[in-house]
Scaffold this motif. Structure first.
Motif, PDB file in Angstrom:
ATOM      1  N   ALA A   1       0.835  -1.199   0.000  1.00 35.56           N
ATOM      2  CA  ALA A   1       0.000   0.000   0.000  1.00 35.56           C
ATOM      3  C   ALA A   1       0.874   1.254   0.000  1.00 35.56           C
ATOM      4  O   ALA A   1       1.949   1.255   0.595  1.00 35.56           O
ATOM      5  CB  ALA A   1      -0.920   0.007   1.215  1.00 35.56           C
ATOM      6  N   PRO A   2       0.430   2.316  -0.656  1.00 33.13           N
ATOM      7  CA  PRO A   2       1.202   3.559  -0.653  1.00 33.13           C
ATOM      8  C   PRO A   2       1.229   4.191   0.729  1.00 33.13           C
ATOM      9  O   PRO A   2       0.215   4.223   1.434  1.00 33.13           O
ATOM     10  CB  PRO A   2       0.462   4.447  -1.661  1.00 33.13           C
ATOM     11  CG  PRO A   2      -0.926   3.903  -1.695  1.00 33.13           C
ATOM     12  CD  PRO A   2      -0.800   2.430  -1.463  1.00 33.13           C
ATOM     13  N   ALA A   3       2.378   4.707   1.125  1.00 27.57           N
ATOM     14  CA  ALA A   3       2.531   5.300   2.454  1.00 27.57           C
ATOM     15  C   ALA A   3       1.720   6.579   2.564  1.00 27.57           C
ATOM     16  O   ALA A   3       1.702   7.406   1.657  1.00 27.57           O
ATOM     17  CB  ALA A   3       4.004   5.589   2.728  1.00 27.57           C
ATOM     18  N   GLY A   4       1.007   6.718   3.679  1.00 28.53           N
ATOM     19  CA  GLY A   4       0.307   7.958   3.976  1.00 28.53           C
ATOM     20  C   GLY A   4      -0.996   8.177   3.246  1.00 28.53           C
ATOM     21  O   GLY A   4      -1.606   9.245   3.399  1.00 28.53           O
ATOM     22  N   VAL A   5      -1.467   7.214   2.470  1.00 26.24           N
ATOM     23  CA  VAL A   5      -2.727   7.360   1.746  1.00 26.24           C
ATOM     24  C   VAL A   5      -3.835   6.702   2.564  1.00 26.24           C
ATOM     25  O   VAL A   5      -3.759   5.504   2.858  1.00 26.24           O
ATOM     26  CB  VAL A   5      -2.646   6.724   0.346  1.00 26.24           C
ATOM     27  CG1 VAL A   5      -3.985   6.840  -0.373  1.00 26.24           C
ATOM     28  CG2 VAL A   5      -1.545   7.381  -0.484  1.00 26.24           C
ATOM     29  N   PRO A   6      -4.884   7.447   2.958  1.00 24.73           N
ATOM     30  CA  PRO A   6      -5.980   6.859   3.734  1.00 24.73           C
ATOM     31  C   PRO A   6      -6.648   5.714   2.972  1.00 24.73           C
ATOM     32  O   PRO A   6      -6.680   5.714   1.732  1.00 24.73           O
ATOM     33  CB  PRO A   6      -6.953   8.029   3.925  1.00 24.73           C
ATOM     34  CG  PRO A   6      -6.140   9.258   3.688  1.00 24.73           C
ATOM     35  CD  PRO A   6      -5.097   8.885   2.688  1.00 24.73           C
ATOM     36  N   ALA A   7      -7.165   4.746   3.713  1.00 21.65           N
ATOM     37  CA  ALA A   7      -7.769   3.565   3.096  1.00 21.65           C
ATOM     38  C   ALA A   7      -8.872   3.930   2.112  1.00 21.65           C
ATOM     39  O   ALA A   7      -9.014   3.302   1.058  1.00 21.65           O
ATOM     40  CB  ALA A   7      -8.313   2.635   4.180  1.00 21.65           C
TER      41      ALA A   7
ATOM     42  N   ARG B   1      -9.073   6.270   0.106  1.00 22.75           N
ATOM     43  CA  ARG B   1      -8.566   6.777  -1.172  1.00 22.75           C
ATOM     44  C   ARG B   1      -7.858   5.714  -2.001  1.00 22.75           C
ATOM     45  O   ARG B   1      -7.499   5.953  -3.151  1.00 22.75           O
ATOM     46  CB  ARG B   1      -7.620   7.957  -0.923  1.00 22.75           C
ATOM     47  CG  ARG B   1      -8.318   9.225  -0.459  1.00 22.75           C
ATOM     48  CD  ARG B   1      -7.316  10.344  -0.229  1.00 22.75           C
ATOM     49  NE  ARG B   1      -6.435  10.545  -1.379  1.00 22.75           N
ATOM     50  CZ  ARG B   1      -5.288  11.224  -1.337  1.00 22.75           C
ATOM     51  NH1 ARG B   1      -4.886  11.755  -0.192  1.00 22.75           N
ATOM     52  NH2 ARG B   1      -4.553  11.371  -2.419  1.00 22.75           N
ATOM     53  N   LEU B   2      -7.641   4.537  -1.424  1.00 24.33           N
ATOM     54  CA  LEU B   2      -7.002   3.461  -2.162  1.00 24.33           C
ATOM     55  C   LEU B   2      -7.951   2.886  -3.202  1.00 24.33           C
ATOM     56  O   LEU B   2      -9.171   3.024  -3.097  1.00 24.33           O
ATOM     57  CB  LEU B   2      -6.578   2.343  -1.202  1.00 24.33           C
ATOM     58  CG  LEU B   2      -5.510   2.676  -0.159  1.00 24.33           C
ATOM     59  CD1 LEU B   2      -5.309   1.484   0.769  1.00 24.33           C
ATOM     60  CD2 LEU B   2      -4.211   3.086  -0.819  1.00 24.33           C
ATOM     61  N   SER B   3      -7.403   2.228  -4.208  1.00 24.03           N
ATOM     62  CA  SER B   3      -8.245   1.516  -5.156  1.00 24.03           C
ATOM     63  C   SER B   3      -9.004   0.425  -4.414  1.00 24.03           C
ATOM     64  O   SER B   3      -8.514  -0.107  -3.402  1.00 24.03           O
ATOM     65  CB  SER B   3      -7.399   0.891  -6.262  1.00 24.03           C
ATOM     66  OG  SER B   3      -6.629  -0.190  -5.747  1.00 24.03           O
ATOM     67  N   PRO B   4     -10.202   0.058  -4.863  1.00 26.88           N
ATOM     68  CA  PRO B   4     -10.953  -0.997  -4.170  1.00 26.88           C
ATOM     69  C   PRO B   4     -10.149  -2.289  -4.038  1.00 26.88           C
ATOM     70  O   PRO B   4     -10.199  -2.949  -2.997  1.00 26.88           O
ATOM     71  CB  PRO B   4     -12.186  -1.186  -5.066  1.00 26.88           C
ATOM     72  CG  PRO B   4     -12.369   0.145  -5.739  1.00 26.88           C
ATOM     73  CD  PRO B   4     -10.987   0.661  -5.968  1.00 26.88           C
TER      74      PRO B   4
END
Length: 335
Positions: free
Chosen positions: A108-114, A116-119
């Protein structure tokens, strides 16, 4: 072992057998194992992670349980399917007294809230949380792009680079990625079974190179002996349009390409190397990107691809028998 009919699971089984372990495979249809060269060396139990009542027999007497299934490409309800399957798996493992769960998730990308992640990536992260919440010590290995013959990510990279000498591409080609060779993924998955009981967490895993997707295509072209590729990124291609483009140019269908593309929108690079303390690199070091591509192309050239992304059947879906090529039936191999 779940996912034994899939891309990683089909390669991990012989690696585990090579360490002297007894392997039991949980499969919806045992006939789907019949073409694998290791079939007669494993136990097969009929069951489905989406049907909790079918799991008790599979877990009896088990020490380590590998969770290598996900519902990629099954439709809009795949997150709920993944969650329910992981919960059932964790409960069954805890009830049976399993010592460890090993799960291959997504970096997962660091610092990106869940939210905002791709499904797809959000679901992979949630599955890790669900498994750790089971009470069974869980080692979650988070990988980005896996480079190996037959993987969906590698087939996407290979066909885009080989078929398009000039490309107008989505802007995600300039996102940094830390790919990992499939043989290093297998090495770490095997090693994860031996982690101390107090280890119960997620680990980032990746190869020695951090590259943009553009640079990956350029370096692939060099290794494959192709002329220099001209790549022009534009900001207007949405993930949906990108997946349609990938589906048109490569054998990876849009339903699989879209979650892969969506996961490339954010930088996916290791933020820690804590697993190295327990499972250090081999004496020659981890496999670099160029070497991984070279190994994969050799497997393809020799028609010696052990498993493919299309090997997998999906949780809760009707079973369909995948026929590996004859070379895959006779040989394993990690590249």
């Amino acid at each position: 072992m779940t996912g034994a009919t899939g891309y990683i699971g089909g390669r991990l089984v012989p690696e585990l057998l090579g360490t002297g372990r007894t392997v039991r495979c949980l499969v919806r249809d045992p006939d789907r194992l019949r073409d694998h060269p290791w079939r007669d060396r494993v136990e097969a139990v009929t069951g489905d992670v989406t049907r909790p009542e079918s799991l008790a027999e599979a877990f009896t007497g088990i020490d380590v349980a590998y969770y290598l299934v996900h519902s990629l490409g099954t439709g809009p309800a795949f997150e709920a399917t993944d969650r329910a399957a992981a919960e059932a798996f964790g409960r069954a493992a805890a009830w049976a007294g399993v010592r460890r769960i090993v799960y291959l998730g997504g970096l997962a990308p660091a610092g990106v809230p869940a939210e905002r992640l791709s499904p797809h990536l959000r679901s992979r992260v949630e599955v890790g949380r669900v498994l750790r919440a089971s009470g069974v010590p869980t080692a979650e290995l988070r990988a980005a792009v896996i480079i190996g013959s037959g993987s969906a990510s590698f087939e996407m990279l290979r066909h885009l680079t080989e078929r398009l000498p000039v490309m107008v591409t989505p802007r995600w080609v300039d996102t940094r990625i830390q790919p990992i060779a499939v043989r290093d993924v297998l090495r770490l998955l095997v090693g994860a079974a031996t982690l101390p009981p107090e280890v119960d967490r997620a680990f980032d895993i990746g190869g020695p190179d951090v590259l943009t997707y553009r640079r990956m295509m350029e370096r692939y072209a060099v290794v494959a002996g192709l002329p220099r590729r001209l790549i022009v990124a534009v900001p207007v291609l949405t993930p949906r349009l990108s997946s349609l483009w990938v589906g048109l140019v490569t054998p990876v269908p849009g339903s699989i390409a879209r979650p892969l593309v969506e996961s490339l929108r954010y930088e996916v690079v290791r933020t820690e190397r804590d697993l190295d303390r327990h499972l250090p690199d081999p004496p020659g070091g981890a496999v670099g990107f160029d070497a991984a591509v070279r190994l994969a192309l050799r497997r393809i050239r020799d028609a010696d691809v052990a498993t493919r992304w299309s090997s997998a059947s999906l949780p809760g879906a009707p079973g369909s028998v995948f026929k590996p090529p004859s070379s895959a039936r006779r040989a394993g191999g990690a590249a």
